[in-house]
Design a protein around this motif. Sequence first.
Motif, PDB file in Angstrom:
ATOM      1  N   ARG A 140      45.836   4.701  -1.947  1.00 42.93           N
ATOM      2  CA  ARG A 140      46.812   3.904  -2.782  1.00 42.93           C
ATOM      3  C   ARG A 140      46.275   3.496  -4.186  1.00 42.93           C
ATOM      4  O   ARG A 140      46.685   2.756  -4.750  1.00 42.93           O
ATOM      5  N   GLY A 141      44.872   2.847  -3.978  1.00 45.58           N
ATOM      6  CA  GLY A 141      43.789   2.909  -5.115  1.00 45.58           C
ATOM      7  C   GLY A 141      43.983   1.084  -5.241  1.00 45.58           C
ATOM      8  O   GLY A 141      43.229   0.515  -6.029  1.00 45.58           O
ATOM      9  N   GLU A 142      43.653   0.832  -4.137  1.00 48.55           N
ATOM     10  CA  GLU A 142      43.465  -0.921  -3.617  1.00 48.55           C
ATOM     11  C   GLU A 142      42.090  -1.041  -3.479  1.00 48.55           C
ATOM     12  O   GLU A 142      41.847  -2.369  -3.756  1.00 48.55           O
ATOM     13  N   ILE A 143      41.807   0.094  -2.821  1.00 47.70           N
ATOM     14  CA  ILE A 143      39.970  -0.575  -3.206  1.00 47.70           C
ATOM     15  C   ILE A 143      39.364   0.842  -3.863  1.00 47.70           C
ATOM     16  O   ILE A 143      39.849   2.009  -3.599  1.00 47.70           O
ATOM     17  N   PRO A 144      38.307   0.557  -4.490  1.00 47.86           N
ATOM     18  CA  PRO A 144      37.603   1.623  -5.401  1.00 47.86           C
ATOM     19  C   PRO A 144      36.795   2.348  -4.580  1.00 47.86           C
ATOM     20  O   PRO A 144      36.539   2.461  -2.926  1.00 47.86           O
ATOM     21  N   CYS A 145      36.462   4.018  -5.274  1.00 49.41           N
ATOM     22  CA  CYS A 145      35.911   5.148  -3.709  1.00 49.41           C
ATOM     23  C   CYS A 145      34.676   5.647  -5.050  1.00 49.41           C
ATOM     24  O   CYS A 145      35.533   5.618  -6.457  1.00 49.41           O
ATOM     25  N   ASN A 146      33.846   6.065  -5.106  1.00 45.66           N
ATOM     26  CA  ASN A 146      33.249   7.233  -6.002  1.00 45.66           C
ATOM     27  C   ASN A 146      33.328   8.160  -5.223  1.00 45.66           C
ATOM     28  O   ASN A 146      33.104   9.287  -4.127  1.00 45.66           O
TER      29      ASN A 146
END
Length: 122
Positions: free
Chosen positions: A15-21
């Motif tokens: 959902r884009g609430e937490i970033p990821c690489n």
Amino acid sequence: MSTYDSNNIFAKILRGEIPCNKVYEDDHVLAFHDIDPKAPVHILVIPKGQYIAIDDFGANASAEEIKALYGAVAKITKDKGLKEDGFRVIANTGSNGGQEVPHFHLHILGGKKLGPMLAHAA
Ligand code: 5GP
């Protein structure tokens, strides 16, 4: 564990609430680097659909989703140069499998000799 928990950490990443690489994304799949890598290359590949584990995915995902997931593994391992020396794919499942995040994911591990399949014998 029979109902999908939409507050799990990978749902929040989707959902884009937490970033990821991010490593790879298409309509059905997201892949990103594990936050706590266990090998020089440690990438998580997840379906965008709400599947708890590999058995849920195998039983309920569409042919298109299943093809996309395995296609992503093929593309990522090629792009990361893992094909020649090899790599390992793991799907921890449920309590005995050591699954921590209840959203189906494949671990791609590589970049060194990974040793025995299990750390300890039965
Ligand atoms: P499991 O034990 O469920 O098979 O694996 C879950 C994996 O998710 C672990 O390897 C852990 O390091 C990784 N992980 C947990 N939280 C996060 C996060 O917020 N971001 C990323 N990129 N990886 C995470």
